[in-house]
Scaffold this active site. Structure first.
Site, mmCIF file in Angstrom:
data_model
loop_
_atom_site.group_PDB
_atom_site.id
_atom_site.type_symbol
_atom_site.label_atom_id
_atom_site.label_comp_id
_atom_site.label_asym_id
_atom_site.label_seq_id
_atom_site.Cartn_x
_atom_site.Cartn_y
_atom_site.Cartn_z
ATOM 1 N N SER A 180 60.178 12.369 105.681
ATOM 2 C CA SER A 180 59.807 13.463 104.764
ATOM 3 C C SER A 180 59.021 12.859 103.606
ATOM 4 C CB SER A 180 61.069 14.138 104.219
ATOM 5 O OG SER A 180 61.674 13.308 103.231
ATOM 6 N N ASP A 181 58.450 13.705 102.760
ATOM 7 C CA ASP A 181 57.966 13.161 101.486
ATOM 8 C C ASP A 181 59.159 13.141 100.527
ATOM 9 O OD1 ASP A 181 56.443 12.104 99.474
ATOM 10 O OD2 ASP A 181 54.750 13.443 99.764
ATOM 11 N N TRP A 182 58.935 12.628 99.356
ATOM 12 C CA TRP A 182 60.010 12.366 98.392
ATOM 13 C C TRP A 182 60.830 13.644 98.135
ATOM 14 C CZ3 TRP A 182 60.725 7.560 95.849
ATOM 15 C CH2 TRP A 182 61.675 7.564 94.827
ATOM 16 N N ASN A 183 62.040 13.651 98.646
ATOM 17 C CA ASN A 183 62.960 14.777 98.444
ATOM 18 C C ASN A 183 62.396 16.108 98.962
ATOM 19 O OD1 ASN A 183 65.508 15.495 97.671
ATOM 20 N ND2 ASN A 183 64.977 15.924 95.544
ATOM 21 N N SER A 184 61.454 16.065 99.877
ATOM 22 C CA SER A 184 60.806 17.323 100.282
ATOM 23 C C SER A 184 61.690 18.154 101.206
ATOM 24 C CB SER A 184 59.443 17.049 100.943
ATOM 25 O OG SER A 184 59.588 16.440 102.199
#
Ligand code: BGC
Length: 750
Positions: free
Chosen positions: A277-281
């Protein structure tokens, strides 16, 4: 002609098929998976931010328990080795860690920003830049970079255009492959190679109005013909991982988008690496409004095909519960974990988990700095050179004024995303010029503005005074690094602060003015272009930007960069890009009227009725592919090897390229094609080939491009890849406005 021919799966070669050791890796993955508890499996899907688990004892406990598969942002090699030791020696199954970091355009030694690297149109130098970055990052224990970023964008307001390869899917695909090869080398398990991550899958570069993280709406046909192409190229080049985008794509945020991650990536492309995922996405799926809470977000992301949760806690907290409640099939978990383990085996981490920094070259090695200089040299695009004011001759000059906030700014020239960049390695333009001219020319430096955004004009008197006393003024303008990059979008892309005023004041001194512009995006230059004699567009050129710029100013090398993105005249034209569709009412110079020329007495008069702006016309300030040289290049005699090519066949398109000057220089020759009729409308031009060539003074060379009909394939009305028989135009030239044209026909094959 509308009859389309379907292309079979022969177009894609799966990674598994090409790996001799694939079978044994699969056996190892299976065997390990068979030993894992559910908690250990979910641990592999969990990446933690090193700083979120301070003190290290807390992180150590989680590692011992097998609850972490990867860490991000730990760059102290001793700490990395210690964490690996705990994972390998003190956890039940001894699975090594992926150690991730954003190594975007260099580590300690910084290459030009990726958009600048794209302006080199040189896959070799881009590959070499990524190789240097991998060697330096690996020395710190990093084994996984979140690059290349290969989001196509047509919006210079978007701050992340700096990180992107620009607007063209073909150029982006070539550079994506070069970067993957540079980071990963021939053997992911070799010392000094690191796993790459193609990001952000997908469509992120279409953020509405260039506002970072904003919604994207991209019809499937456009998505496939433009935005997905570089990702497919990266997958075919064996990229180890992909990152899901933050953005909402057609109503389903990419992190929860099974069309992207299951249908396209796995079913069509046979990708067998893993998706992070992207950061905390994953958590953000609920913020988007796709899910109600973190539990539902964990379910949506895992089901859609996100294998690892970057710096979030959602998988850690909810996946086990979801399985226990019967909401999530364990097969989804097993599949994700297999993807991650497969990458770890390919990377040789089980055999070599530790980093020996002494086995890798020193940071900022001569080779690294030489590569950074070559990349910077080839990335600079000369946009204007009125009266051949450039190159300068140090013999002919007594005095130079160097003015502006970016002439001597070692940090700013590095650009965005340089977490680890060593400002101490930077050589600024002021230093580069001083080193080059030695004591022969007097240099007066006036910074004139504290930052590129400063509004005070008080120091301008001193700048004007310096410009008055000089033979030539070099104005170093642009944007500081903080004005581009993630979450650093701008709605106004003129030179910031009082820079336009500085240009006007310096111009008033009556001496030649040369602007060197360092920026993370195309800026709108309409308000200054008439007030300068020459423009070198240097992007953010990285550690060795200064010596490269000095060499170009004084003609030791000729500028040879070409724009990887269109430069608008004004912001209201955006999106403006070369490979647009024709429309039903295409404009021509005769068919446009400027707002100032509307006859006030006859306001009902026809204004041409074509697709243009009354105040900006329809052409950009500089087209895609554009870039001037100190040499004078001309193209002639375009021809094809045959008038017709059958589907499945190959055609050669050639032209003569002459350097009619007495200067040796590089030129980037470009091939464009137009498919005149399609079952979906086709762009007015599409880049299909390019070649950087060094041409001697007075030399003529033949430039040839081989075009297979697969290169003409596009996704048609039913979103299947087709090659259609019919008529095509082809151009060879030095930019996308090239007018040296020929034609050929594609005919049905046997
Ligand atoms: C960015 C990614 C980056 C990640 C890790 C995110 O904010 O969108 O491109 O790789 O942070 O730093």
């Amino acid at each position: 002609m509308l009859c389309g021919l379907l292309l079979g799966s022969a177009m894609t070669t799966t990674i598994a098929e090409t790996r001799a050791d694939a079978a044994s890796i699969e056996d190892r993955v299976k065997a390990l998976l068979g030993k894992m508890t559910l908690a250990e499996k979910i641990g592999q899907m969990n990446q933690v931010h090193a700083g979120d688990m301070e003190p290290i004892s807390q992180l150590g406990d989680a590692l011992r328990a097998g609850r972490i598969g990867s860490i991000i942002n730990q760059v102290d090699v001793d700490a990395v080795n210690e964490l690996q030791r705990i994972a390998v020696e003190e956890s039940r199954l001894g699975i090594p860690l992926l150690v991730g970091r954003d190594v975007i355009h260099g580590f300690k030694t910084v290459m030009p920003i990726p958009l600048g690297q794209a302006a080199t149109w040189n896959p070799d130098v881009v590959r070499q830049g990524a190789r240097i970055a991998a060697l330096e990052a690996a020395k710190s224990g990093i084994n996984w970079t979140f690059a290349p970023m290969i989001d196509i964008t047509r919006d210079p307001r978007w701050g992340r255009i700096a990180e992107s390869p620009g607007e063209d899917p073909y150029l982006a695909s070539r550079l994506a492959v070069a970067m993957v090869e540079g980071f990963q080398g021939d053997d992911l398990a070799a010392t000094g190679t690191i796993a790459a991550c193609a990001k952000h899958f997908a469509g992120y570069g279409e953020a509405e109005s260039g506002r970072d993280y904003a919604t994207t709406n991209i019809p499937e046909n456009e998505l496939r013909n433009v935005h997905l192409r570089p990702f497919h190229a990266a997958v075919n080049a064996d990229v180890a991982t992909l990152m899901a985008s933050f953005s909402d794509l057609n109503g389903v945020p990419a992190t929860g988008n099974d069309f992207l991650m299951r249908k396209v990536l796995r079913d069509e492309w046979d990708f067998d690496g893993f998706v992070v995922s992207d950061w905390n996405s994953i958590h953000q799926l609920a913020v988007h409004g796709l899910t109600a809470d973190d539990r539902d977000s964990a379910l949506a992301a895992a089901t859609a095909g996100v294998d690892m949760d970057m710096a979030g806690t959602v998988y850690d907290r909810y996946l086990a519960k979801l399985v226990e409640q019967g909401a999530l099939d364990t097969a989804v978990i097993d599949n994700a974990v297999a993807n991650i383990l497969r990458a770890k085996f390919r990377m040789g981490l089980f055999e070599k988990p530790y980093t020996n920094p002494d086995a890798l070259p020193a940071f900022g090695s001569p080779e690294a700095l030489a590569t950074a200089k070559t990349a910077a040299l080839q990335s600079v695009v000369m946009l204007k050179n009125e009266g051949n004011v450039l190159p300068l001759s140090k013999e002919a000059l007594d005095r130079i004024a160097v003015i502006g906030p970016l002439a001597d700014a070692p940090y700013e020239q590095l650009g965005t995303w340089i977490f680890d960049g060593d400002e101490g390695l930077s050589v600024t333009a002021l230093q580069g010029i001083r080193d080059l001219v030695g004591g022969d020319v007097e240099i007066e430096y006036v910074r004139a503005m504290e930052t590129s955004r400063s509004k005070s004009t008080a120091p301008f008197d001193e700048a004007v005074e310096a410009a008055r006393k000089t033979d030539v003024t070099l104005l170093f303008l642009g944007e500081e690094s903080i004005l581009s990059g993630e979450a650093h979008s701008r709605a106004d892309i003129n030179l910031p602060g009082a820079q336009a005023e500085l240009v006007k004041r310096v111009r008033g001194a009556g001496k030649p003015v040369i602007a060197v512009i360092m920026a993370g995006r195309p800026l709108t230059l309409t308000n200054i272009i008439e007030d300068v004699d020459a423009i070198l567009y240097a992007w953010h050129p990285g550690s060795m930007g200064g010596p490269a710029i000095a060499d170009l100013l004084f003609g030791l090398e000729s500028p040879s960069g070409k724009l990887p993105v269109t430069f608008p005249r004004m912001v209201g034209q955006i999106p403006v890009y070369y490979n647009q569709k024709n429309t039903g009412k295409p404009p021509t110079p005769e068919k446009i009227v400027h707002i100032d020329d509307i006859d006030a007495k006859a306001p009902q008069t026809s204004l041409g009725m074509t697709a243009f702006h009354l105040d900006a016309g329809y052409t950009p300030l500089f087209p895609f592919g554009f870039g001037l040289s100190y040499a004078v290049f001309s193209y002639d005699n375009i021809r094809t090897s045959s008038a017709e090519v059958p589907v499945g066949g190959t055609l050669t398109i050639s032209a003569e390229l002459t350097n009619g000057s007495d200067v040796v220089a590089d030129e980037v020759a470009q091939l464009y094609v137009r498919d005149l009729v399609g079952n979906v409308t086709r762009p007015v031009k599409e880049l299909k080939g390019f070649r950087r060539l060094r041409i001697e003074a007075g030399e003529t060379v033949t430039v040839s491009f081989e075009l297979h009909t697969d290169d003409l394939a596009f996704f048609g009305r039913d979103n299947k890849l087709i090659v259609e028989p019919g008529e095509f135009h082809a151009w060879i030239g030095g930019n996308s406005d090239a007018d040296l044209k020929t034609a050929f026909r594609v005919v049905a094959g046997d």
